[in-house]
Design a protein around this motif. Structure first.
Motif, PDB file in Angstrom:
ATOM      1  N   GLU A 189       0.215   4.241  -2.948  1.00 45.75           N
ATOM      2  CA  GLU A 189      -0.322   5.155  -2.296  1.00 45.75           C
ATOM      3  C   GLU A 189       1.255   6.570  -3.724  1.00 45.75           C
TER       4      GLU A 189
ATOM      5  N   LEU B 135      -4.655   4.344   1.747  1.00 44.27           N
ATOM      6  CA  LEU B 135      -5.011   4.089   0.720  1.00 44.27           C
ATOM      7  C   LEU B 135      -6.222   5.112  -0.016  1.00 44.27           C
TER       8      LEU B 135
ATOM      9  N   THR C  40       0.756  -1.091  -0.254  1.00 45.15           N
ATOM     10  CA  THR C  40       0.303   0.102  -0.037  1.00 45.15           C
ATOM     11  C   THR C  40       0.931   1.129  -0.208  1.00 45.15           C
TER      12      THR C  40
END
Length: 468
Positions: free
Chosen positions: A350, A375, A346
């Protein structure tokens, strides 16, 4: 005192990319080497045969038992500290080193200093940028560690280097207590590999080992306070400096960005008043925010080593990123298609999502215990739509329902490799001119593909079919 290997009984834990060369090097130094390995598959048997032909003992299918008489263990970095082998070693007072520790101990007195890089994401790219900058300065160097040249080869081979650009994982740092770099950087910290380390605190502590004993500079991410905290906690050489990098305007002792220019306010005279132009943002390939941060970290380490500003610019211009790292594949009907299959968690995703304004997001795979609420909430305003694939796609779908309910979602109930073609076709249907279709899965690939490379290749093939 240097460790004397002649006649010592050394157990090498694990075959593979680090174990086999370690066993050979130790055998060549006169150690009595026993290799233990959990598996006994065809590849392991072939490697065992190669080592046994040299006179090295290999025990396949038994990686938990400490061989009698062991005086040192050299382990593959991925072996967990909780393995019974290491518990037995602790009880017997047997030290455990990783391949990085072994390489560090085997350095010659006049060997090249190390500029070291770790972080949850961006390590490989930053180290490759750093090596490119060092080469542009005319220095003999190599990207080593997790990438490029083997660290053992770099320190024991005939090739001479002025400086090494070293990528280090948290696993490697855990088993490298003696490492003392010239300068080092922690790019970022986010939850990852917690099953191995046991907690976020233990993971961060292992990352922070990279700063221990630094001579010149500890480079940290101004936007990630946890990295600065690690600098504060580190026991460094007298005079070693804390150097920040930021995507904003830099304060003294930082590198940053001003009006599209990468600037240095750390390694200049009178840094409270002066700044040195290093390169333009357009010199960074690709100029996504997280990649500019990578470039600043690489520049900071290079400048700590005394590299001139012009070499930073020339090295960044010469750098070509590896495949599947926010790579532009093609434009089709005014829509850009970007492959960031390497975004397997994640934190990486991101950063990838932050690089574009309007996105049709292709995501999913093996979540590895991750959650996606933070996220999705952060990226919701950028999402035109989402196409989900893979075993754990429901976790992402549920996060989208909670935090981006207006975003159209296509949930492909498939985990076969052919699903990528359908995913790209669905993304094309959702996209509008000016959008970016972004493969940034936030998940591992092994439910559908051999690795993230195969996943990215499948995406690129599907995109090319659109434009055919």
């Amino acid at each position: 005192m240097p460790f004397e290997f002649q006649g010592k009984h050394v157990t090498v834990a694990g075959l593979g990319v680090s174990g086999v060369p370690a066993a050979k090097v130790l055998h060549g130094l006169g150690a009595r080497v026993t290799v233990v390995n959990d598996g006994a598959d065809e590849r392991a048997r072939a490697q065992a045969a190669e080592l046994e032909a040299l006179g090295i003992t290999v025990r396949l299918g038994d990686g938990d038992t400490l061989p009698d008489g062991t005086e040192l263990i050299v382990t593959a970095p991925g072996w967990k500290p909780t393995k019974p082998l290491f518990t037995a070693a602790g009880q017997a007072g047997v030290p455990v080193w990783g391949d990085v520790e072994l390489a560090w101990r085997l350095r010659r007195p006049d060997s090249a200093p190390w500029l070291a890089v770790t972080g949850t994401n961006g390590k490989t790219t930053t180290v490759q940028m750093l090596a490119s900058i060092l080469k542009a300065a005319g220095l003999r160097t190599a990207a080593v560690g997790n990438i490029g040249v083997s660290l053992l080869d770099a320190v024991t081979g005939d090739e001479e280097y002025d400086v090494l650009a070293v990528e280090l994982s948290s696993y490697q740092l855990h088993w490298a207590p003696s490492l003392r770099a010239h300068s080092a950087a922690v790019l970022n910290l986010a939850p990852d590999h917690l099953d191995w380390h046991g907690s976020m605190e233990a993971y961060a502590a292992d990352k922070g080992r990279i700063y221990e004993g630094n001579h010149i500079a500890c480079v940290y991410n101004v936007a990630d306070k946890a990295t600065e905290d690690l600098v504060r906690e580190a026991d460094v050489e007298e005079g070693c400096r804390a150097i920040g990098f930021t995507l904003g305007s830099p304060a003294p002792s930082q590198l940053g960005v001003v009006d599209g220019i990468l600037v240095d306010r750390a390694f200049v005279e009178n840094r409270h008043k002066n700044a040195q132009e290093l390169a333009e943002v357009s010199d960074v390939n690709p100029p996504a925010p997280h990649n500019i941060a990578n470039a600043l970290a690489a520049a900071a380490l290079a400048r700590a080593f005394g590299v001139p500003a012009a070499a930073v610019r020339d090295g960044l211009r010469a750098f070509t990123p590896d495949a599947h790292r926010i790579a532009h594949v093609a434009d089709v009907d005014g829509v850009a298609y970007v492959d960031d299959s390497k975004a397997t968690n994640t934190h990486a995703t991101e950063a990838s999502l932050a690089a574009y304004e309007s996105i049709v997001w292709i995501a999913g795979g093996l979540a590895k215990g991750a959650t996606f609420d933070e996220l999705v909430a952060g990226a919701a305003k950028r999402l035109r739509g989402a196409v989900l694939i893979g075993a754990d796609r429901a976790l992402i779908r549920e996060a989208l329902t909670r935090h981006a309910p207006e975003v159209p979602v296509v949930d492909l109930d498939r985990t076969d490799t052919g699903a990528m073609l359908q995913a790209v076709q669905e993304a094309r249907r959702l996209a509008r001119p000016g959008d970016t279709v972004l493969l940034a899965p936030a998940c591992a690939s092994m439910d559908m593909f051999t690795n993230y490379n195969q996943r990215g290749d499948a995406f690129a093939r599907a995109v090319r079919e659109l434009g055919a």
